[in-house]
Design a protein around this motif. Structure first.
Motif, short mmCIF file in Angstrom:
data_model
loop_
_atom_site.label_atom_id
_atom_site.label_comp_id
_atom_site.label_asym_id
_atom_site.label_seq_id
_atom_site.Cartn_x
_atom_site.Cartn_y
_atom_site.Cartn_z
N THR A 303 0.80 -1.23 0.00
CA THR A 303 0.00 0.00 0.00
C THR A 303 0.83 1.28 0.00
OG1 THR A 303 -0.11 0.07 2.42
CG2 THR A 303 -1.83 -1.18 1.28
N ARG A 304 2.13 1.17 0.26
CA ARG A 304 2.94 2.38 0.41
C ARG A 304 4.29 2.29 -0.29
NH1 ARG A 304 0.34 1.74 5.40
NH2 ARG A 304 -0.91 3.55 6.05
N GLY A 305 4.44 1.38 -1.21
CA GLY A 305 5.72 1.26 -1.90
C GLY A 305 6.82 0.89 -0.93
N VAL A 306 7.94 1.62 -1.00
CA VAL A 306 9.08 1.31 -0.13
C VAL A 306 8.98 2.04 1.20
CG1 VAL A 306 10.59 0.84 -2.08
CG2 VAL A 306 10.47 3.16 -1.17
N ARG A 307 7.98 2.93 1.35
CA ARG A 307 7.87 3.67 2.60
C ARG A 307 7.40 2.75 3.72
NH1 ARG A 307 4.07 7.52 2.92
NH2 ARG A 307 2.88 6.71 1.14
N THR A 309 5.90 2.54 7.65
CA THR A 309 5.24 3.27 8.72
C THR A 309 4.98 2.33 9.88
OG1 THR A 309 2.98 2.78 8.02
CG2 THR A 309 4.06 4.67 6.98
N ALA A 310 4.51 2.89 10.98
CA ALA A 310 4.23 2.06 12.16
C ALA A 310 3.20 0.99 11.85
CB ALA A 310 3.74 2.95 13.31
N GLY A 311 2.30 1.29 10.93
CA GLY A 311 1.26 0.33 10.57
C GLY A 311 1.68 -0.63 9.48
N GLY A 312 2.94 -0.54 9.03
CA GLY A 312 3.40 -1.41 7.95
C GLY A 312 3.03 -0.85 6.60
N ASN A 313 3.48 -1.53 5.55
CA ASN A 313 3.18 -1.06 4.20
C ASN A 313 2.56 -2.15 3.34
OD1 ASN A 313 5.39 -2.70 3.85
ND2 ASN A 313 6.42 -1.33 2.39
N CYS A 314 2.00 -3.20 3.97
CA CYS A 314 1.33 -4.23 3.20
C CYS A 314 0.35 -5.00 4.09
CB CYS A 314 2.33 -5.18 2.55
SG CYS A 314 3.33 -6.12 3.73
N PRO A 320 -9.54 -10.36 5.50
CA PRO A 320 -10.24 -9.22 4.91
C PRO A 320 -9.25 -8.08 4.70
CG PRO A 320 -11.54 -10.15 6.68
CD PRO A 320 -10.20 -10.84 6.74
N ALA A 321 -9.41 -7.35 3.62
CA ALA A 321 -8.49 -6.25 3.31
C ALA A 321 -8.54 -5.18 4.38
CB ALA A 321 -8.87 -5.64 1.96
N THR A 322 -7.44 -4.45 4.50
CA THR A 322 -7.45 -3.27 5.35
C THR A 322 -8.48 -2.28 4.81
OG1 THR A 322 -6.01 -1.61 6.36
CG2 THR A 322 -5.68 -2.03 4.01
N ARG A 333 -0.08 -5.94 -5.96
CA ARG A 333 0.32 -7.25 -5.43
C ARG A 333 1.83 -7.33 -5.38
NH1 ARG A 333 -3.29 -11.94 -8.29
NH2 ARG A 333 -1.25 -12.98 -8.06
N GLU A 334 2.38 -7.79 -4.25
CA GLU A 334 3.83 -7.86 -4.13
C GLU A 334 4.43 -8.90 -5.07
OE1 GLU A 334 5.00 -8.24 0.01
OE2 GLU A 334 5.21 -6.05 0.07
N ASP A 335 3.66 -9.93 -5.42
CA ASP A 335 4.19 -10.93 -6.35
C ASP A 335 4.11 -10.46 -7.79
OD1 ASP A 335 1.36 -11.07 -6.38
OD2 ASP A 335 1.46 -13.08 -7.25
N ASP A 336 3.39 -9.36 -8.03
CA ASP A 336 3.23 -8.84 -9.38
C ASP A 336 2.97 -7.33 -9.30
OD1 ASP A 336 2.73 -8.28 -12.01
OD2 ASP A 336 0.84 -9.40 -12.13
#
Length: 416
Positions: A303-307, A309-314, A320-322, A333-336
């Motif tokens: 959700t945030r590329g390489v950034r 945050t405290a809440g993570g980036n994936c 269920p989705a965030t 998708r990280e695999d694609d």
């Protein structure tokens, strides 16, 4: 021309008016609303900050209930989406409309889904500032004086008999205009906070207009402060509303493939309890994002590329989705990494069938998806308010929209 009840011709006269004359008098509301509904006509409902139609999808497609809903929405793209989906919209800023308009005399319900960013980190939590909260509470109080008025008593002479017709006490009616209440928002650090006052302004004005105005549904951030909840509840209690319930509900608990935690107000004017419950009789199966989208297990969404945050980036698609926001336009998708969410995929996670006619740029459409009331939650809340058996219908709807995955389809179908 400003239309008031005092300037409105008698109903007998209106029947003889042309449709063009009625439309001019009723504007911006539909001309038919100037006349009382006929037996069997659907209930008339005003929907403020109506967006692209999520709650109405819940009412029409999930519950199968016909209501005559007129939505007010200032965002032209969101309004166009709703109209293409078959819903009615007035494109206007709610604050420019008069809740005392005589075309609203036969309104039966009110829905308010004002923007909620000012209560959350996305809006810098301006609504959590005690100074802003006090201004909003003062707006609630003044909304009473601009709709119901003040208690008025006329003093008579000592010789006046007890039953003197000149002796009168009761509510005075408006002692100033709602525009003066709305103008108080200029002192807020975020004007969106003041939009929440519209539920009190319109709720009280419609209560004065008709005894038959009977219910209100409101959706807001789950971070809505308790002091504000108490302020809203107090105003309606003073207006003799019998049931004013606030509940925090998370859409994932109702089978949605994403988290969406919101505060809902369900208010009934003439009943001591809400007609139905928002709680299912049995647990509704959890739907993961992967199941909804037909993905294999093990997929993670960035959700945030390489950034970092405290809440993570994936997040894991095996849950269920965030909570979906407008930022989903950049999720992948990280695999694609080339796989970006299309509008149907994003909307499916918040409970829409594929093909909902989103209108505008990609940014505008994802903003609409991020802000919309999830259709399943609209069905739950309005189903409870209207005393409808919503649970079986909701399970059937979930089995339909999440039919890409045979397991989740079977689970929902079996539960239904």
């Amino acid at each position: 021309m400003s239309v008031t009840t005092a300037t409105l011709p008698d109903l007998e006269e209106l029947v003889d008016w042309s449709i063009e004359e009625l439309e001019q008098l009723a504007a911006p509301w539909p001309a038919r609303w100037l006349l009382p509904p006929k037996p069997g006509d659907p209930e008339r409902v005003v929907y403020l900050f109506a967006g692209p139609g999520g709650l109405e999808v819940g009412t029409r497609d999930v519950l199968g209930r016909e209501l005559d809903i007129i939505g007010v929405e200032s965002n032209k793209d969101a309004a166009a989406t709703a109209v293409k989906a078959g819903f009615q919209r007035i494109v206007a800023d709610v604050r420019t409309l008069d809740p005392h308009h005589p075309a609203l005399r036969w309104t039966r319900g009110l829905i308010v889904t004002a923007p909620c960013q000012c209560w959350t980190p996305a809006g810098k939590r301006a609504g959590q500032d005690p100074r802003n909260q006090q201004i909003l509470l003062d707006m609630f109080t003044c909304a009473w004086e601009a709709t119901v008025g003040i208690w008025a008593e006329l003093d008579c002479t000592a010789e006046c008999p007890d039953e003197c017709d000149e002796c009168w006490e009761g509510w005075s009616g408006p002692i100033y205009g709602v525009d003066e209440v709305r103008a108080m928002a200029k002192d807020l650090t975020d004007e969106r906070i003041g939009l929440l006052a519209e539920v009190v302004i319109w709720g009280l004005a419609l209560s004065v207009a008709s005894y038959d105005f009977g219910w209100i549904a409101m959706e807001q951030s789950s971070a809505l402060p308790e002091v504000i909840i108490d302020g809203i509840r107090d105003e309606f209690r003073c207006a003799d509303w019998l049931a004013i319930n606030f509940e925090v509900l998370d859409a994932k608990d109702y089978g949605l493939a994403s988290r969406r935690r919101r505060t809902f107000m369900l208010a009934a004017r003439h009943r001591y309890s809400i007609a139905g419950s928002t709680k299912p009789e049995s647990e509704i199966p959890t739907t993961t994002a992967a199941q909804a989208l037909g993905w294999p297990p093990g997929i993670r969404v960035n959700t945030r590329g390489v950034r970092r945050t405290a809440g993570g980036n994936c997040w894991s698609a095996d849950k269920p989705a965030t909570a979906i926001t407008s930022k989903i336009r950049g999720w992948y998708r990280e695999d694609d990494p080339s796989h970006r969410f299309d509008l149907d995929e994003a909307a499916l996670l918040v409970g829409f069938r594929p093909g909902h006619p989103w209108t505008g740029s990609r940014s505008s459409c994802t903003q609409q998806i991020g802000d919309v009331v999830a259709p399943p939650m609209g069905a739950v809340v309005l189903g409870a308010l209207l005393g409808m058996a919503w649970e079986a219908r909701l399970r059937e709807y979930l089995a339909e929209i999440y039919s890409t995955h045979p397991t989740v389809r079977a689970e929902h179908a079996l539960a239904a």
